[in-house]
Design a protein around this motif. Structure first.
Motif, mmCIF file in Angstrom:
data_model
loop_
_atom_site.group_PDB
_atom_site.id
_atom_site.type_symbol
_atom_site.label_atom_id
_atom_site.label_comp_id
_atom_site.label_asym_id
_atom_site.label_seq_id
_atom_site.Cartn_x
_atom_site.Cartn_y
_atom_site.Cartn_z
ATOM 1 N N ARG A 1 -17.377 -2.427 37.962
ATOM 2 C CA ARG A 1 -17.274 -3.862 37.696
ATOM 3 C C ARG A 1 -15.869 -4.294 38.105
ATOM 4 N N VAL A 2 -15.768 -5.413 38.804
ATOM 5 C CA VAL A 2 -14.469 -5.898 39.277
ATOM 6 C C VAL A 2 -14.131 -7.203 38.580
ATOM 7 N N VAL A 3 -12.912 -7.275 38.071
ATOM 8 C CA VAL A 3 -12.379 -8.511 37.489
ATOM 9 C C VAL A 3 -11.246 -8.985 38.383
ATOM 10 N N HIS A 4 -11.368 -10.191 38.911
ATOM 11 C CA HIS A 4 -10.279 -10.811 39.659
ATOM 12 C C HIS A 4 -9.637 -11.861 38.749
ATOM 13 N N LYS A 5 -8.360 -11.736 38.488
ATOM 14 C CA LYS A 5 -7.689 -12.647 37.580
ATOM 15 C C LYS A 5 -6.305 -13.014 38.085
ATOM 16 N N LYS A 6 -5.778 -14.089 37.541
ATOM 17 C CA LYS A 6 -4.411 -14.493 37.839
ATOM 18 C C LYS A 6 -3.447 -13.433 37.318
ATOM 19 N N ASN A 7 -2.367 -13.214 38.048
ATOM 20 C CA ASN A 7 -1.413 -12.183 37.641
ATOM 21 C C ASN A 7 -0.856 -12.468 36.247
ATOM 22 N N GLY A 8 -0.967 -11.461 35.386
ATOM 23 C CA GLY A 8 -0.464 -11.612 34.027
ATOM 24 C C GLY A 8 0.268 -10.391 33.528
ATOM 25 N N GLY A 9 0.363 -9.356 34.373
ATOM 26 C CA GLY A 9 1.050 -8.142 33.975
ATOM 27 C C GLY A 9 0.090 -7.075 33.477
ATOM 28 N N LEU A 10 0.642 -5.884 33.288
ATOM 29 C CA LEU A 10 -0.169 -4.715 32.936
ATOM 30 C C LEU A 10 -0.920 -4.900 31.619
ATOM 31 N N SER A 11 -0.243 -5.419 30.597
ATOM 32 C CA SER A 11 -0.901 -5.609 29.302
ATOM 33 C C SER A 11 -2.085 -6.552 29.413
ATOM 34 N N ASP A 12 -1.883 -7.664 30.112
ATOM 35 C CA ASP A 12 -2.935 -8.665 30.275
ATOM 36 C C ASP A 12 -4.123 -8.080 31.036
ATOM 37 N N ALA A 13 -3.840 -7.257 32.041
ATOM 38 C CA ALA A 13 -4.914 -6.626 32.810
ATOM 39 C C ALA A 13 -5.698 -5.638 31.951
ATOM 40 N N ARG A 14 -5.010 -4.825 31.174
ATOM 41 C CA ARG A 14 -5.717 -3.895 30.282
ATOM 42 C C ARG A 14 -6.562 -4.658 29.269
ATOM 43 N N ASN A 15 -6.003 -5.733 28.714
ATOM 44 C CA ASN A 15 -6.756 -6.541 27.747
ATOM 45 C C ASN A 15 -8.024 -7.115 28.364
ATOM 46 N N ALA A 16 -7.928 -7.560 29.624
ATOM 47 C CA ALA A 16 -9.105 -8.100 30.308
ATOM 48 C C ALA A 16 -10.187 -7.038 30.432
ATOM 49 N N ASN B 1 -11.170 -1.776 19.065
ATOM 50 C CA ASN B 1 -11.984 -2.987 19.175
ATOM 51 C C ASN B 1 -11.206 -4.242 18.826
ATOM 52 N N ASP B 2 -10.377 -4.176 17.783
ATOM 53 C CA ASP B 2 -9.668 -5.364 17.299
ATOM 54 C C ASP B 2 -8.198 -5.364 17.715
ATOM 55 N N MET B 3 -7.834 -4.523 18.688
ATOM 56 C CA MET B 3 -6.442 -4.417 19.128
ATOM 57 C C MET B 3 -6.312 -4.858 20.585
ATOM 58 N N ARG B 4 -5.152 -5.435 20.916
ATOM 59 C CA ARG B 4 -4.853 -5.794 22.294
ATOM 60 C C ARG B 4 -3.378 -5.520 22.560
ATOM 61 N N TYR B 5 -3.060 -5.307 23.841
ATOM 62 C CA TYR B 5 -1.675 -5.065 24.243
ATOM 63 C C TYR B 5 -0.876 -6.364 24.197
ATOM 64 N N LYS B 6 0.403 -6.260 23.870
ATOM 65 C CA LYS B 6 1.279 -7.421 23.864
ATOM 66 C C LYS B 6 1.583 -7.836 25.298
ATOM 67 N N VAL B 7 1.240 -9.053 25.637
ATOM 68 C CA VAL B 7 1.412 -9.541 27.001
ATOM 69 C C VAL B 7 2.880 -9.880 27.249
ATOM 70 N N GLY B 8 3.364 -9.527 28.457
ATOM 71 C CA GLY B 8 4.727 -9.859 28.841
ATOM 72 C C GLY B 8 5.762 -8.819 28.473
ATOM 73 N N LYS B 9 5.334 -7.694 27.915
ATOM 74 C CA LYS B 9 6.255 -6.639 27.514
ATOM 75 C C LYS B 9 6.252 -5.508 28.543
ATOM 76 N N THR B 10 7.455 -5.033 28.900
ATOM 77 C CA THR B 10 7.556 -3.917 29.834
ATOM 78 C C THR B 10 7.123 -2.609 29.180
ATOM 79 N N ASN B 11 7.498 -2.397 27.950
ATOM 80 C CA ASN B 11 7.167 -1.165 27.226
ATOM 81 C C ASN B 11 5.899 -1.370 26.389
ATOM 82 N N GLU B 12 4.844 -1.846 27.028
ATOM 83 C CA GLU B 12 3.636 -2.252 26.318
ATOM 84 C C GLU B 12 3.020 -1.126 25.503
ATOM 85 N N ASP B 13 3.053 0.102 26.004
ATOM 86 C CA ASP B 13 2.444 1.225 25.282
ATOM 87 C C ASP B 13 3.147 1.491 23.959
ATOM 88 N N GLU B 14 4.453 1.229 23.910
ATOM 89 C CA GLU B 14 5.229 1.535 22.709
ATOM 90 C C GLU B 14 4.963 0.552 21.574
#
Length: 259
Positions: A64-79, A171-184
């Motif tokens: 499945r392919v999602v094409h989206k506006k650039n939002g960074g790594l966190s935003d892409a994982r959340n999508a 299920n109820d968690m998402r990455y913080k958008v705009g953060k470089t150290n998103e995994d942390e």
């Protein structure tokens, strides 16, 4: 090819990696575990990545392919998380690749040992050499042991991508958008929701070392790491008081180094 059971949603955030993308996606579609939902998230990539993604989707119905506006790594994982339908989730960075037995082996660990997450060993791939991260045997960790490993950068690391998760954990968690150290900001909270984690000593994940990667350069945004560490420090104080003093020393050292 073997179809063993429940579906894994494999989320691949993609941005400006056309030189690496074929190797990454090929390593996923050729897995010996075939019950996959492969979610390619084109994060507004300005190169040929969007076209490459669409070409793969035409060849493999699992993609499945999602094409989206650039939002960074966190935003892409959340999508990817938002549309994932599998019982399990795995993240793979699009400039890396994985061994073809990775998902079958980790799913077997998951089912046979009734754990909530499986973590595999990592192979650092340089231009002239390869280095395996850990020299430890397979083992099962309870929640406290896993958090202790996380805090000392042991076999349970902050990175999202060498892990197989029960989807119910996030299920109820998402990455913080705009953060470089998103995994942390994210992974320790997932570890806290587990009962048991399996460590698989085989270095299935090939982590490519390149100068142009997000974490390869220093910028003021790396101060996000200090923010994440401070949040984690307060979390540990409340949830794991026995680990608090050691974590406080880690935070103080980080703050000194960052300054």
């Amino acid at each position: 090819m073997r179809l063993l059971g429940d579906k894994i949603s494999v989320i691949v955030p993609i941005y400006k990696v056309e030189d690496y993308l074929h190797r990454c996606v090929d390593s996923i579609i050729n897995q010996t575990y075939t019950n996959l939902e492969i979610i390619l998230v084109d994060d507004g990539s300005p190169d040929n990545c969007p076209m490459i993604c669409d070409e793969y989707a035409k060849k493999d119905s699992r993609i499945r392919v999602v094409h989206k506006k650039n939002g960074g790594l966190s935003d892409a994982r959340n999508a990817g998380i938002d549309i994932a339908t599998g019982e399990y989730i795995m993240f793979i960075d699009s400039d890396d690749f994985v061994d073809i037995e990775m998902m079958e082996s980790m799913m077997k660990n998951m089912i046979d040992n009734n754990v909530d997450m499986v973590v595999c060993n990592i192979k650092y791939v340089y231009e002239d050499r390869e280095v395996v991260k850990y020299n430890q045997a397979d083992r099962i960790l309870d929640r406290y042991e896993a958090m202790e490993e996380y805090l000392k950068d042991g076999v349970v690391q902050a990175v999202a991508w060498n892990k197989l998760y029960k989807k119910s954990l996030i299920n109820d968690m998402r990455y913080k958008v705009g953060k470089t150290n998103e995994d942390e900001f994210f992974t320790y909270k997932v570890v806290d929701k587990t009962d048991k984690i399996y460590y698989n000593s085989r270095p299935f994940y090939n982590y490519i070392q390149r100068d142009s990667s997000i974490m390869g350069k220093y910028s003021l945004k790396r101060l996000d790491g200090v923010e994440a560490s401070y949040e984690r420090l307060n979390f540990i104080k409340e949830r794991y008081p026995d680990l608090y003093e050691k974590e406080k020393k880690t935070f103080i050292n980080l703050f000194i180094v960052t300054r």
